[in-house]
Scaffold this active site. Structure first.
Site, PDB file in Angstrom:
ATOM      1  N   TRP A 270       0.823  -1.196   0.000  1.00 64.27           N
ATOM      2  CA  TRP A 270       0.000   0.000   0.000  1.00 64.27           C
ATOM      3  C   TRP A 270       0.864   1.256   0.000  1.00 64.27           C
ATOM      4  O   TRP A 270       0.579   2.223  -0.716  1.00 64.27           O
ATOM      5  CB  TRP A 270      -0.926   0.000   1.212  1.00 64.27           C
ATOM      6  CG  TRP A 270      -1.815   1.211   1.297  1.00 64.27           C
ATOM      7  CD1 TRP A 270      -3.034   1.375   0.720  1.00 64.27           C
ATOM      8  CD2 TRP A 270      -1.536   2.437   1.992  1.00 64.27           C
ATOM      9  NE1 TRP A 270      -3.546   2.623   1.012  1.00 64.27           N
ATOM     10  CE2 TRP A 270      -2.649   3.303   1.796  1.00 64.27           C
ATOM     11  CE3 TRP A 270      -0.467   2.885   2.770  1.00 64.27           C
ATOM     12  CZ2 TRP A 270      -2.705   4.581   2.334  1.00 64.27           C
ATOM     13  CZ3 TRP A 270      -0.530   4.170   3.298  1.00 64.27           C
ATOM     14  CH2 TRP A 270      -1.639   4.996   3.088  1.00 64.27           C
TER      15      TRP A 270
ATOM     16  N   ASP B 133      -6.518  -2.918  -1.489  1.00 62.11           N
ATOM     17  CA  ASP B 133      -6.587  -3.157  -0.044  1.00 62.11           C
ATOM     18  C   ASP B 133      -6.884  -1.889   0.747  1.00 62.11           C
ATOM     19  O   ASP B 133      -6.964  -1.928   1.975  1.00 62.11           O
ATOM     20  CB  ASP B 133      -5.270  -3.775   0.452  1.00 62.11           C
ATOM     21  CG  ASP B 133      -5.039  -5.165  -0.128  1.00 62.11           C
ATOM     22  OD1 ASP B 133      -6.015  -5.941  -0.176  1.00 62.11           O
ATOM     23  OD2 ASP B 133      -3.905  -5.473  -0.535  1.00 62.11           O
ATOM     24  N   ASP B 134      -7.030  -0.768   0.061  1.00 57.90           N
ATOM     25  CA  ASP B 134      -7.295   0.495   0.739  1.00 57.90           C
ATOM     26  C   ASP B 134      -8.771   0.562   1.136  1.00 57.90           C
ATOM     27  O   ASP B 134      -9.671   0.429   0.288  1.00 57.90           O
ATOM     28  CB  ASP B 134      -6.953   1.662  -0.198  1.00 57.90           C
ATOM     29  CG  ASP B 134      -7.107   3.016   0.465  1.00 57.90           C
ATOM     30  OD1 ASP B 134      -6.111   3.530   0.970  1.00 57.90           O
ATOM     31  OD2 ASP B 134      -8.246   3.533   0.474  1.00 57.90           O
ATOM     32  N   TYR B 135      -9.030   0.805   2.421  1.00 55.85           N
ATOM     33  CA  TYR B 135     -10.409   0.808   2.896  1.00 55.85           C
ATOM     34  C   TYR B 135     -11.215   1.930   2.249  1.00 55.85           C
ATOM     35  O   TYR B 135     -12.398   1.759   1.928  1.00 55.85           O
ATOM     36  CB  TYR B 135     -10.474   0.942   4.419  1.00 55.85           C
ATOM     37  CG  TYR B 135     -11.892   0.947   4.941  1.00 55.85           C
ATOM     38  CD1 TYR B 135     -12.628  -0.236   5.011  1.00 55.85           C
ATOM     39  CD2 TYR B 135     -12.514   2.134   5.323  1.00 55.85           C
ATOM     40  CE1 TYR B 135     -13.943  -0.244   5.453  1.00 55.85           C
ATOM     41  CE2 TYR B 135     -13.833   2.144   5.777  1.00 55.85           C
ATOM     42  CZ  TYR B 135     -14.539   0.954   5.842  1.00 55.85           C
ATOM     43  OH  TYR B 135     -15.840   0.963   6.268  1.00 55.85           O
ATOM     44  N   GLY B 136     -10.602   3.099   2.057  1.00 56.83           N
ATOM     45  CA  GLY B 136     -11.303   4.212   1.432  1.00 56.83           C
ATOM     46  C   GLY B 136     -11.753   3.885   0.013  1.00 56.83           C
ATOM     47  O   GLY B 136     -12.859   4.257  -0.400  1.00 56.83           O
TER      48      GLY B 136
END
Length: 395
Positions: A325, A344-347
């Site tokens: 990331w 994999d970035d939650y946003g």
């Protein structure tokens, strides 16, 4: 100066919303971004009571344009801007006059300014005068350092963090920072990218229409080591806290605005680095980054520009504390790569759920599958998904 009334204006720049006030004799005050706009306005009125919000006269508008250009990283000369120094003490005036002769990318120490004034031994008084500078940037007090090239203090909001940021912007000019590509800061045409995304995905097109023009900014870096060192410090911290700690780390070394070198980090004691606010884990990661850079295990910035995204990720994730990331953020926001999708970035996943009206964020495989439609501009799509989250919060 042809202005016949006192006025002030708040205006946007690359570092935030600044404020300028003027009168008959010239610019009376310039404020860097404060924590809140009312504070900027209050400081301008404190300097020039009775001033009203107004459209600036041509001379002031030219000054504003030059300031905006400088803070955007362009070569811009502010030395001819007329200043109203009626309320400035005589010694301060002399200090400011010397400071205005320092070109972007160069610095003097407080002692050197004192010597140019013919007042050897007055370094402390020079520092006090610059600490009361009402003309931030126009009188470039950020270009005056403490002895040994240390950053010293800075009275504007953000303190030494802001000072180092200004110096870094100007150092990029002096070194001949990379010129903008035809698409601006990117090596592709953002307009063409947005149109392709709009036609390839109707749901994303609705997000694009709601958000508006693509306004992602690239934060160019002078070295891969500095970009990764900053990323390490920023991990798991708020932006403000991380910026403060990274500024403290930089201030440990001479020429702080240029950032530490790998050799300087390796020579610094654990006590010194921990004293700047680094956790033990980040200290070890920073040392590993410095050692691998010194040993030639990591590519140079010039080499990175010729590498594929996945090859860069594979090389850089060998450093302790650097994951996929982190490198993806570097690819997007430092190198301006067009086709990065941080699955994999939650946003990103949250933005996807909002855009496609799903009750839960998607599985990694689902995001990757839909993202195939957005090639070769998945960076632009990612930016719009982040903005979709911002819109949902503000709505």
């Amino acid at each position: 100066m042809t202005a016949t009334a006192h006025g002030f204006l708040l205006f946007d720049t690359a570092i935030g919303r600044c404020g300028i006030a003027w009168g008959e004799r010239g610019v009376a005050a310039l404020r860097l971004p404060e924590a809140r706009e009312p504070e900027t306005r209050a400081h301008l009125l404190q300097r020039l009571p009775g001033a009203r919000a107004a459209a600036p006269p041509p001379e002031v508008q030219r000054a504003v344009d030059a300031i905006v250009a400088l803070l955007r990283g362009e070569a811009s000369d502010l030395s001819a801007i007329a200043l109203d120094m009626d309320r400035v003490p005589p010694f301060h005036r002399r200090v400011y006059e010397v400071a205005r002769t320092i070109p972007p990318g160069a610095t003097l120490t407080y002692g050197e300014v004192a010597a140019r004034l013919g007042a050897v031994g007055s370094a402390r008084a020079v520092g006090q005068a610059l600490g009361r500078n009402p003309f931030a940037i126009i009188v470039p007090c950020h270009r005056v350092l403490a002895a040994g090239g240390k950053a010293g203090g800075f009275s504007a909001n953000g303190g030494v963090t802001t000072k180092l940021r200004l110096l870094a912007i100007e150092s990029g000019q002096a070194r001949g920072a990379p010129k903008a590509a035809p698409g601006g800061d990117f090596g592709f045409d953002p307009g063409a990218a947005v149109e392709l995304l709009r036609t390839s995905d109707a749901a994303l097109a609705r997000v694009i229409d709601a958000v508006g023009p693509f306004a992602m900014r690239i934060d160019r870096t002078s070295s891969l080591f500095l970009a990764l060192a900053e990323s390490i410090v920023y991990q798991q911290l708020t932006g403000k806290a991380a910026a403060t700690i990274f500024a403290r780390v930089r201030a440990l070394f001479p020429r702080a605005h240029e950032g530490p070198t790998p050799a300087q980090v390796l020579r610094a004691s654990d006590e010194k680095l921990r004293g700047a606010g680094l956790s033990q884990a980040k200290l070890l990661a920073l040392r590993d980054l410095a050692q691998k850079t010194e040993d030639g295990e990591l590519p140079t910035l010039a080499e990175v520009h010729g590498m594929e995204d996945e090859a860069i990720i594979e090389r850089l994730t060998r450093v302790r504390g650097i994951g996929r990331w982190t490198v993806e953020m570097l690819l997007m926001f430092r190198l301006g790569r067009p086709d990065v999708l941080p699955v994999d970035d939650y946003g990103i996943r949250k933005g996807f759920a909002i855009a496609f009206k799903r009750p839960e964020p998607p599985a990694r495989a689902d995001l990757e599958k839909r993202g195939a439609r957005w090639k070769p501009y998945r960076t632009v799509a990612s930016w719009y998904l982040w903005r979709a989250v911002d819109l949902a919060r503000s709505g």
